[in-house]
Design a protein around this motif. Structure first.
Motif, PDB file in Angstrom:
ATOM      1  N   PRO A  68      83.912 -15.516  87.268  1.00 40.73           N
ATOM      2  CA  PRO A  68      83.877 -15.910  88.680  1.00 40.73           C
ATOM      3  C   PRO A  68      84.250 -14.793  89.655  1.00 40.73           C
ATOM      4  CG  PRO A  68      85.768 -16.859  87.574  1.00 40.73           C
ATOM      5  CD  PRO A  68      84.929 -16.253  86.515  1.00 40.73           C
ATOM      6  N   ASN A  69      85.065 -13.830  89.234  1.00 40.69           N
ATOM      7  CA  ASN A  69      85.577 -12.838  90.193  1.00 40.69           C
ATOM      8  C   ASN A  69      85.821 -11.534  89.456  1.00 40.69           C
ATOM      9  OD1 ASN A  69      86.694 -11.682  92.468  1.00 40.69           O
ATOM     10  ND2 ASN A  69      88.746 -12.478  92.045  1.00 40.69           N
ATOM     11  N   LEU A  70      84.723 -10.896  89.026  1.00 37.39           N
ATOM     12  CA  LEU A  70      84.889  -9.704  88.195  1.00 37.39           C
ATOM     13  C   LEU A  70      85.046  -8.482  89.072  1.00 37.39           C
ATOM     14  CD1 LEU A  70      84.972  -8.954  85.192  1.00 37.39           C
ATOM     15  CD2 LEU A  70      82.599  -8.313  85.388  1.00 37.39           C
ATOM     16  N   LYS A  71      86.305  -8.108  89.325  1.00 43.56           N
ATOM     17  CA  LYS A  71      86.589  -6.859  90.025  1.00 43.56           C
ATOM     18  C   LYS A  71      87.864  -6.265  89.442  1.00 43.56           C
ATOM     19  CE  LYS A  71      89.106  -9.035  93.754  1.00 43.56           C
ATOM     20  NZ  LYS A  71      89.248  -9.292  95.168  1.00 43.56           N
ATOM     21  N   ARG A  72      88.196  -5.046  89.884  1.00 44.03           N
ATOM     22  CA  ARG A  72      89.349  -4.341  89.316  1.00 44.03           C
ATOM     23  C   ARG A  72      90.642  -5.094  89.606  1.00 44.03           C
ATOM     24  NH1 ARG A  72      88.507   0.792  87.493  1.00 44.03           N
ATOM     25  NH2 ARG A  72      86.554   1.796  88.044  1.00 44.03           N
ATOM     26  N   ILE A  73      91.596  -5.022  88.646  1.00 44.12           N
ATOM     27  CA  ILE A  73      92.852  -5.754  88.830  1.00 44.12           C
ATOM     28  C   ILE A  73      94.040  -4.805  88.920  1.00 44.12           C
ATOM     29  CG2 ILE A  73      93.146  -6.152  86.350  1.00 44.12           C
ATOM     30  CD1 ILE A  73      94.329  -8.873  87.064  1.00 44.12           C
ATOM     31  N   LEU A  74      94.055  -3.712  88.134  1.00 42.46           N
ATOM     32  CA  LEU A  74      95.189  -2.780  88.158  1.00 42.46           C
ATOM     33  C   LEU A  74      94.922  -1.609  89.091  1.00 42.46           C
ATOM     34  CD1 LEU A  74      95.953  -2.710  84.349  1.00 42.46           C
ATOM     35  CD2 LEU A  74      97.272  -3.856  86.091  1.00 42.46           C
ATOM     36  N   LEU A  75      93.764  -0.994  88.929  1.00 45.83           N
ATOM     37  CA  LEU A  75      93.426   0.147  89.770  1.00 45.83           C
ATOM     38  C   LEU A  75      92.815  -0.350  91.069  1.00 45.83           C
ATOM     39  CD1 LEU A  75      91.853   2.333  86.987  1.00 45.83           C
ATOM     40  CD2 LEU A  75      94.012   2.727  88.121  1.00 45.83           C
ATOM     41  N   PRO A  76      92.935   0.434  92.138  1.00 47.71           N
ATOM     42  CA  PRO A  76      92.325   0.011  93.396  1.00 47.71           C
ATOM     43  C   PRO A  76      90.800   0.129  93.355  1.00 47.71           C
ATOM     44  CG  PRO A  76      93.395   2.131  93.628  1.00 47.71           C
ATOM     45  CD  PRO A  76      93.746   1.642  92.280  1.00 47.71           C
ATOM     46  N   GLU A  77      90.157  -0.628  94.225  1.00 52.21           N
ATOM     47  CA  GLU A  77      88.698  -0.583  94.319  1.00 52.21           C
ATOM     48  C   GLU A  77      88.262   0.820  94.710  1.00 52.21           C
ATOM     49  OE1 GLU A  77      86.214  -2.704  93.733  1.00 52.21           O
ATOM     50  OE2 GLU A  77      87.618  -4.184  92.963  1.00 52.21           O
ATOM     51  N   GLN A  83      92.460  11.825  91.290  1.00 50.30           N
ATOM     52  CA  GLN A  83      92.208  10.860  92.360  1.00 50.30           C
ATOM     53  C   GLN A  83      93.523  10.445  93.000  1.00 50.30           C
ATOM     54  OE1 GLN A  83      89.227   7.835  91.207  1.00 50.30           O
ATOM     55  NE2 GLN A  83      89.147   8.932  89.279  1.00 50.30           N
ATOM     56  N   PHE A  84      93.493  10.262  94.316  1.00 51.63           N
ATOM     57  CA  PHE A  84      94.692   9.888  95.060  1.00 51.63           C
ATOM     58  C   PHE A  84      94.438   8.591  95.810  1.00 51.63           C
ATOM     59  CE2 PHE A  84      94.852  14.469  94.633  1.00 51.63           C
ATOM     60  CZ  PHE A  84      96.113  14.640  94.108  1.00 51.63           C
ATOM     61  N   VAL A  85      95.512   7.869  96.067  1.00 50.50           N
ATOM     62  CA  VAL A  85      95.416   6.600  96.789  1.00 50.50           C
ATOM     63  C   VAL A  85      96.177   6.745  98.097  1.00 50.50           C
ATOM     64  CG1 VAL A  85      95.866   4.132  96.666  1.00 50.50           C
ATOM     65  CG2 VAL A  85      95.370   5.393  94.590  1.00 50.50           C
ATOM     66  N   THR A  86      95.556   6.323  99.178  1.00 55.71           N
ATOM     67  CA  THR A  86      96.278   6.261 100.451  1.00 55.71           C
ATOM     68  C   THR A  86      96.140   4.849 101.010  1.00 55.71           C
ATOM     69  OG1 THR A  86      94.298   7.163 101.482  1.00 55.71           O
ATOM     70  CG2 THR A  86      96.109   8.686 101.096  1.00 55.71           C
ATOM     71  N   ILE A  87      96.964   4.541 101.993  1.00 58.22           N
ATOM     72  CA  ILE A  87      96.937   3.210 102.595  1.00 58.22           C
ATOM     73  C   ILE A  87      96.112   3.267 103.875  1.00 58.22           C
ATOM     74  CG2 ILE A  87      98.332   1.294 103.414  1.00 58.22           C
ATOM     75  CD1 ILE A  87     100.667   2.438 101.902  1.00 58.22           C
ATOM     76  N   GLY A  88      95.185   2.333 104.003  1.00 55.07           N
ATOM     77  CA  GLY A  88      94.318   2.314 105.170  1.00 55.07           C
ATOM     78  C   GLY A  88      94.947   1.573 106.339  1.00 55.07           C
ATOM     79  N   GLU A  89      94.151   1.358 107.390  1.00 55.74           N
ATOM     80  CA  GLU A  89      94.640   0.729 108.613  1.00 55.74           C
ATOM     81  C   GLU A  89      95.143  -0.693 108.356  1.00 55.74           C
ATOM     82  OE1 GLU A  89      94.653   1.771 111.962  1.00 55.74           O
ATOM     83  OE2 GLU A  89      94.422   3.796 111.144  1.00 55.74           O
ATOM     84  N   ASP A  90      94.416  -1.435 107.530  1.00 59.26           N
ATOM     85  CA  ASP A  90      94.772  -2.836 107.284  1.00 59.26           C
ATOM     86  C   ASP A  90      95.633  -3.008 106.048  1.00 59.26           C
ATOM     87  OD1 ASP A  90      93.187  -3.400 109.464  1.00 59.26           O
ATOM     88  OD2 ASP A  90      91.382  -3.532 108.236  1.00 59.26           O
ATOM     89  N   LYS A 133     100.188   6.632  91.152  1.00 56.70           N
ATOM     90  CA  LYS A 133      99.317   7.041  92.252  1.00 56.70           C
ATOM     91  C   LYS A 133      99.264   5.957  93.324  1.00 56.70           C
ATOM     92  CE  LYS A 133      97.503  10.996  90.889  1.00 56.70           C
ATOM     93  NZ  LYS A 133      96.419  11.025  89.917  1.00 56.70           N
ATOM     94  N   ARG A 134      99.321   4.696  92.875  1.00 59.66           N
ATOM     95  CA  ARG A 134      99.200   3.604  93.831  1.00 59.66           C
ATOM     96  C   ARG A 134     100.506   3.399  94.586  1.00 59.66           C
ATOM     97  NH1 ARG A 134      96.132  -2.022  92.259  1.00 59.66           N
ATOM     98  NH2 ARG A 134      95.384  -2.460  94.343  1.00 59.66           N
ATOM     99  N   MET A 135     101.636   3.752  93.959  1.00 56.81           N
ATOM    100  CA  MET A 135     102.943   3.585  94.611  1.00 56.81           C
ATOM    101  C   MET A 135     103.260   4.766  95.514  1.00 56.81           C
ATOM    102  SD  MET A 135     105.213   1.230  94.576  1.00 56.81           S
ATOM    103  CE  MET A 135     106.712   1.099  95.522  1.00 56.81           C
ATOM    104  N   ALA A 136     102.644   5.919  95.264  1.00 56.75           N
ATOM    105  CA  ALA A 136     103.004   7.145  95.978  1.00 56.75           C
ATOM    106  C   ALA A 136     102.936   7.018  97.509  1.00 56.75           C
ATOM    107  CB  ALA A 136     102.129   8.293  95.490  1.00 56.75           C
ATOM    108  N   PRO A 137     101.850   6.463  98.095  1.00 55.48           N
ATOM    109  CA  PRO A 137     101.858   6.345  99.563  1.00 55.48           C
ATOM    110  C   PRO A 137     102.935   5.407 100.080  1.00 55.48           C
ATOM    111  CG  PRO A 137      99.932   5.277  98.639  1.00 55.48           C
ATOM    112  CD  PRO A 137     100.556   6.053  97.538  1.00 55.48           C
ATOM    113  N   ARG A 138     103.324   4.418  99.260  1.00 46.90           N
ATOM    114  CA  ARG A 138     104.399   3.499  99.672  1.00 46.90           C
ATOM    115  C   ARG A 138     105.741   4.222  99.677  1.00 46.90           C
ATOM    116  NH1 ARG A 138      99.510   1.234  97.715  1.00 46.90           N
ATOM    117  NH2 ARG A 138      99.213  -0.742  98.767  1.00 46.90           N
ATOM    118  N   VAL A 139     105.977   5.068  98.656  1.00 47.35           N
ATOM    119  CA  VAL A 139     107.229   5.830  98.597  1.00 47.35           C
ATOM    120  C   VAL A 139     107.311   6.776  99.785  1.00 47.35           C
ATOM    121  CG1 VAL A 139     108.475   7.564  97.266  1.00 47.35           C
ATOM    122  CG2 VAL A 139     107.456   5.649  96.106  1.00 47.35           C
TER     123      VAL A 139
END
Lengths: 167, 197
Positions: free
Chosen positions: A118-127, A144-151, B111-117
């Motif tokens: 029903p909802n096959l998308k990533r669960i641990l890693l970000p989209e 690869q790096f993760v940043t936080i967006g506006e929302d 990697k996912r926690m890094a921007p939060r830290v």
């Protein structure tokens, strides 16, 4: 007669082989008959799906369903063997509800596509993450790096200049 | 009964227990250029601004309540009665980064926690210090080859003290805290803004 041999007796055409894996009965089954076998196995009393494992064997991909019966206090493992290039198998979410998240995890890390989920998308890693990390051919040279967006959503990028400290 | 003979060479003159507030302050050793002059009305206290401010800062470091992995369990052990970081005025773990001076990066920084830290660090008010605890936060540790773990938290935020260990025992935490206190003691006012150097 252990539970795998019992399954082989009940569905002789669907079960390819029977064995033992880490002291638990193991049945290798045809991937086309997974839903039939899973329904039969649930009727046999295996009400709990403990974990779904995906293994990359270079020439094939194995998906192992570890089951437990709280009534009989027995274990059973079902294994399906999938094509390495396009691993696809039917989803068992209609039989065990818990398979929802377990299949998402297997999809996330190994890249197995579960048809009918029903909802096959990533669960641990970000989209947006490139590749499935537990595959043997995962490219470790891309960092690869993760940043936080506006929302507040996660944004994946190979450019870490927003995150890393300038030295 | 035989008379008791006393060997006078074994008698040591012990330091007098500090009684007044001024003597207690001198006894801490934190303000070592303390000068006091007896005035007609009362005491005049002379010291340097740096030392007075540093003494105030290092005597009540408030850490932010954040733990990332198993090192946080040792952080809890350090803050409990047996090891008792209340001796350093640090027992007040604040639930808000706005009220904190110190951040323990206790555990694996994914990697996912890094921007939060990083966001948590940026929300803390100046002056602020960071202690990186454990192999994972220092260098990535056992996850150095992993796809999802940052190879050292000093890639994203500046770190003052590194504590090695996996996880470090509370004694190691206390040693690291003492090292940070030494560091703060030698800081000049405005050194972080480049005014002194």
């Amino acid at each position: 007669m252990n539970s795998a041999e019992e399954l082989k007796y009940l569905l002789p055409n669907s079960v390819i082989s029977v064995g033992v894996q880490t002291n638990k009965p193991l049945a290798v089954i045809r991937k086309e008959d997974l839903l039939t076998v899973a329904g039969k196995v649930k009727e046999m009393g295996f009400d709990s799906l403990s974990v779904i494992t995906g293994v990359d064997r270079l020439d094939r991909i194995e998906v192992i369903y570890n089951l437990f019966s709280y009534k009989k206090k027995q274990n059973l493992a079902l294994k399906v063997i999938l094509d390495h290039k396009s691993p696809e198998v039917d989803s068992v979410t209609s039989i065990w509800k818990v398979a929802d998240w377990l299949e998402r995890e297997t999809y996330d890390l190994v890249g197995v596509k579960f048809n009918g989920h029903p909802n096959l998308k990533r669960i641990l890693l970000p989209e947006g993450w490139i590749g499935h990390p537990l595959m043997k051919d995962y490219d470790m040279s891309i960092e690869q790096f993760v940043t936080i967006g506006e929302d507040g959503e996660d944004i994946v990028s190979t450019d870490g200049s927003n995150l890393l400290r300038r030295r | 009964m035989d008379p008791v003979t006393i060997d006078t060479t074994k008698i040591r003159i012990t330091k007098r227990k500090p009684e007044t507030a001024l003597e207690k302050l001198e006894d801490t050793g934190l303000i070592n250029t303390l000068l006091a002059a007896k005035d007609r009305e009362g005491f005049i206290l002379l010291t340097t601004v740096d030392q007075a401010i540093n003494w105030g800062r290092l005597s009540s470091l408030w850490p932010v309540t954040s733990g990332l992995a198993c090192c946080a369990i040792e952080m809890m052990a350090t803050s409990m009665a047996h090891h008792d970081i209340a001796r350093f005025g640090m027992e007040v773990f604040r639930a808000s980064p706005r009220q904190s001076d110190l951040m323990f990066v206790a555990g694996t920084v994914t990697k996912r926690m890094a921007p939060r830290v990083k966001q948590l660090y940026e929300m803390m008010a100046e002056p602020k210090w960071v202690i990186s605890v454990g192999s994972c936060a220092n260098t990535g540790g056992p996850y150095h080859e992993s796809y999802c773990v940052l190879k050292g938290v000093d890639n994203i935020i500046p770190v003052d003290v590194y504590i090695p260990g996996c996880p470090p025992r509370p004694e190691a935490w206390l040693y690291g805290i003492i090292q940070l206190r030494e560091k703060i003691k030698n800081e000049g006012y405005g050194a972080k803004w480049g005014l002194n150097k």
